[in-house]
Scaffold this active site. Sequence first.
Site, PDB file in Angstrom:
ATOM      1  N   ARG A 122       4.838   8.423  -4.414  1.00 46.45           N
ATOM      2  CA  ARG A 122       3.656   8.117  -5.229  1.00 46.45           C
ATOM      3  C   ARG A 122       2.922   9.427  -5.499  1.00 46.45           C
ATOM      4  O   ARG A 122       3.202  10.457  -4.897  1.00 46.45           O
ATOM      5  CB  ARG A 122       2.736   7.126  -4.515  1.00 46.45           C
ATOM      6  CG  ARG A 122       2.241   7.613  -3.170  1.00 46.45           C
ATOM      7  CD  ARG A 122       1.306   6.629  -2.497  1.00 46.45           C
ATOM      8  NE  ARG A 122       0.896   7.110  -1.189  1.00 46.45           N
ATOM      9  CZ  ARG A 122       0.004   6.508  -0.411  1.00 46.45           C
ATOM     10  NH1 ARG A 122      -0.563   5.386  -0.818  1.00 46.45           N
ATOM     11  NH2 ARG A 122      -0.322   6.991   0.761  1.00 46.45           N
ATOM     12  N   GLU A 161      -7.035   6.881  -4.085  1.00 46.61           N
ATOM     13  CA  GLU A 161      -6.957   8.015  -3.159  1.00 46.61           C
ATOM     14  C   GLU A 161      -6.530   9.312  -3.863  1.00 46.61           C
ATOM     15  O   GLU A 161      -5.544   9.949  -3.479  1.00 46.61           O
ATOM     16  CB  GLU A 161      -6.009   7.698  -2.000  1.00 46.61           C
ATOM     17  CG  GLU A 161      -6.515   6.621  -1.083  1.00 46.61           C
ATOM     18  CD  GLU A 161      -5.638   6.405   0.136  1.00 46.61           C
ATOM     19  OE1 GLU A 161      -6.128   5.859   1.137  1.00 46.61           O
ATOM     20  OE2 GLU A 161      -4.457   6.774   0.098  1.00 46.61           O
ATOM     21  N   GLU A 319     -10.517   0.381   2.628  1.00 51.73           N
ATOM     22  CA  GLU A 319      -9.300   0.252   3.438  1.00 51.73           C
ATOM     23  C   GLU A 319      -9.589   0.671   4.874  1.00 51.73           C
ATOM     24  O   GLU A 319     -10.232   1.691   5.112  1.00 51.73           O
ATOM     25  CB  GLU A 319      -8.172   1.156   2.916  1.00 51.73           C
ATOM     26  CG  GLU A 319      -7.569   0.791   1.584  1.00 51.73           C
ATOM     27  CD  GLU A 319      -6.410   1.714   1.223  1.00 51.73           C
ATOM     28  OE1 GLU A 319      -5.809   2.312   2.142  1.00 51.73           O
ATOM     29  OE2 GLU A 319      -6.114   1.862   0.021  1.00 51.73           O
ATOM     30  N   GLU A 367       5.700   1.398   3.678  1.00 50.05           N
ATOM     31  CA  GLU A 367       4.575   0.952   4.502  1.00 50.05           C
ATOM     32  C   GLU A 367       4.842  -0.391   5.177  1.00 50.05           C
ATOM     33  O   GLU A 367       3.907  -1.099   5.547  1.00 50.05           O
ATOM     34  CB  GLU A 367       3.303   0.888   3.651  1.00 50.05           C
ATOM     35  CG  GLU A 367       2.850   2.276   3.199  1.00 50.05           C
ATOM     36  CD  GLU A 367       1.580   2.254   2.376  1.00 50.05           C
ATOM     37  OE1 GLU A 367       0.654   2.997   2.728  1.00 50.05           O
ATOM     38  OE2 GLU A 367       1.515   1.509   1.379  1.00 50.05           O
ATOM     39  N   LYS A 368       6.109  -0.712   5.374  1.00 46.37           N
ATOM     40  CA  LYS A 368       6.427  -2.020   5.964  1.00 46.37           C
ATOM     41  C   LYS A 368       5.989  -2.116   7.416  1.00 46.37           C
ATOM     42  O   LYS A 368       5.835  -3.223   7.943  1.00 46.37           O
ATOM     43  CB  LYS A 368       7.925  -2.320   5.831  1.00 46.37           C
ATOM     44  CG  LYS A 368       8.864  -1.394   6.563  1.00 46.37           C
ATOM     45  CD  LYS A 368      10.321  -1.795   6.335  1.00 46.37           C
ATOM     46  CE  LYS A 368      11.306  -0.888   7.056  1.00 46.37           C
ATOM     47  NZ  LYS A 368      11.320   0.473   6.453  1.00 46.37           N
ATOM     48  N   HIS A 370       3.129  -0.795   8.484  1.00 40.00           N
ATOM     49  CA  HIS A 370       1.672  -0.690   8.495  1.00 40.00           C
ATOM     50  C   HIS A 370       1.081  -2.079   8.713  1.00 40.00           C
ATOM     51  O   HIS A 370       1.408  -3.022   8.012  1.00 40.00           O
ATOM     52  CB  HIS A 370       1.192  -0.111   7.160  1.00 40.00           C
ATOM     53  CG  HIS A 370      -0.228   0.350   7.160  1.00 40.00           C
ATOM     54  ND1 HIS A 370      -1.306  -0.512   7.312  1.00 40.00           N
ATOM     55  CD2 HIS A 370      -0.767   1.587   7.009  1.00 40.00           C
ATOM     56  CE1 HIS A 370      -2.419   0.180   7.257  1.00 40.00           C
ATOM     57  NE2 HIS A 370      -2.134   1.458   7.067  1.00 40.00           N
TER      58      HIS A 370
END
Length: 691
Positions: A122, A161, A319, A367-368, A370
């Site tokens: 990203r 972000e 967040e 991000e699995k 997280h």
Amino acid sequence: MAERTRFQWPQPLEGQQPRIWYGGDYNPDQWPEEVWDEDIELMRRAGVNFVSVGIFSWAKLEPEEGVYDFDWLDRVIDKLGKAGVAVDLASGTASPPMWLTQAHPEVLWVNDRGEVCQPGARQHYRPTSPVYREYALRLCRAMAEHYKDNPYVVAWHINNEYGCHNRFDYSEDAERAFREWCEKRYGTIDAVNDAWGTAFWAQRMNDFSEIIPPRYIGDGNFMNPGKLLDWKRFSSDALLDLYRAERDAVQEIAPRPQTTNFMVSAGGTGLDYDKWGYDVDFVSNDHYFSPGEAHLDELAYSASLCDGIARKQPWFLMEHSTSAVNWRPINYRCEPGELVRDSLAHLAMGADAICYFQWRQSKAGAEKWHSSMVPHAGADSQVFRDVCELGADLNLLADQGLLGTALVKSKVALVFDYESQWGTEHTATPSQQVRHWTEPLDWFRALADNGLTADVVPVRGDWDQYEAVVLPSLYILSEGTSRRVRDYVANGGKLFVTYYTGLADEKDHIWLGGYPGSIRDVVGVRVEEFVPLGTDQPGAMASLRLSNGTEAHDFADVIASVDGSTRVLATFQADSWTGMNGAPAITVNACGDGKAVYVGARLGREGLAKTLPTLLEELGIAADGPDCGKVLRVERADESGERRFVFLFNRTHETVKVDVEGEPMVASLAQVDEASGTAEISPNGVLVLKR
């Protein structure tokens, strides 16, 4: 600085009353549609009333150039809105799709060695790329046009972000933009040469075409510090300029309260978030806990800085995590009770919204692992039960009138400055162990150890309106800031100044004549040299004892002289050969109607905590309440002061006993004894009282 954008807060859906916003990032495009209805039912159970949608959905929103697919998003937003869940709609521009980077590889950012960042994660775009901007603004306008009349969209979430992965870009686009930035800032190339001190090492430039980014110069070499400081300013401003363009593209078509999520934390100093705070309708922040014993204190410090950036207007926790994150080498989970406690700590510090990344834990992707509000284990899990408990707590506090209150002003302001941090990051400094950001955190914790919860205030803020002010390793002091310091003390202010403060001006030019050059008259000491302390060389001096029983590490000052109005409160104790035995370490100076304490060494949290009782007494500053050190006490109140909420957080891993100062509202891992008027707060516990 320009004027701040007018504060605007997301308003409730039609027919609803204002509540504390509660929810998180929702990524329905990761799941089949049959999961959506289950999600919404679980949101009802948890008390969720707000979700952010579409943050990383560009490839689904615009699967081909100029071809938009909003049908799926329409269905999701409609389901959410009808269930009473408001939507914070993202511009979708945080991650360019593959078709864009394949057609236009010139949008990809470049590192300092000339290597191109390839797509696959990203934020692989250049902030200054006109091509990327054209496509991003086209999507912004399409989103705004399609959703301008949607009653369930209460806010715009611009990008995401900024600068998390592409803070620095060294491409040709960035070079062009850097030259334009320098010309706008300085006007002439001679002014740039002066600011950067280019007489050193034959770096003088004849015109703006000779300005280049601070690209790789070889291992072990040293970049021009003035240029590097301006590069960091430029990089923050370049991202801010992109944000403004995206924001304006949306707002011209569909005006609603808008924000973008900052990353304010004790060490999160990549962008000048205080400057960014002038351009958002409401400040929002992403904060992830620091594992270990500093967890609560660092969270409270960061939340206080966020409150300072918001100038005590409500701010939005966009967040944080229910438990473990996925991006540390070791991803520690939250301890029992911390999910609720951490959220209430942000709330105590002025947040009127508590949100997580993310709603449902991903089953694939980076991000699995997280944590999320609905974990892999599903609703039958402790995490989700805690999520529901927190939702009920937030609703109760809203019912009891927490909205409309703000963080009560502290006696003490800790001044923080992003540019001072950037200035201390250079690789050629007196000690690489000294950075600006660590000292204010140490002071925040040491003050808390002594029963004072400080406000963390940006250098542009109104710190000179406080009873006492701390300048903690504020490396850069401009003439304007120095003047504010002098006026503050002359008019009766109580000032704490530490080592490494006031060494340079805003160009990173040293204030001459002895340190701290620009406010030497205020503190009444003259530092001629430094004593860096360390263990990297055999036999090097690793520490220095002080006469008050504390010990200095990493850094100390050689205070060569003190003014006649200055008293020495502590001295160094060392072998005679060091030249430091008996030298002043901590002093206090009467200046005008005020006083200034100077701490000429890095004492750390423990040393400061031990030293502060004497210094606080010297300046006549009293603690906020009892239970010094064991409990973090935070208070919110309305303007009249009649409606007050007291938050008591256990800072220890032992049960603490406190007096109950009002009506108990929330007791998480806390037991109230009404008969005795006391309560016991367990580790990771919090008690919220209404007065």
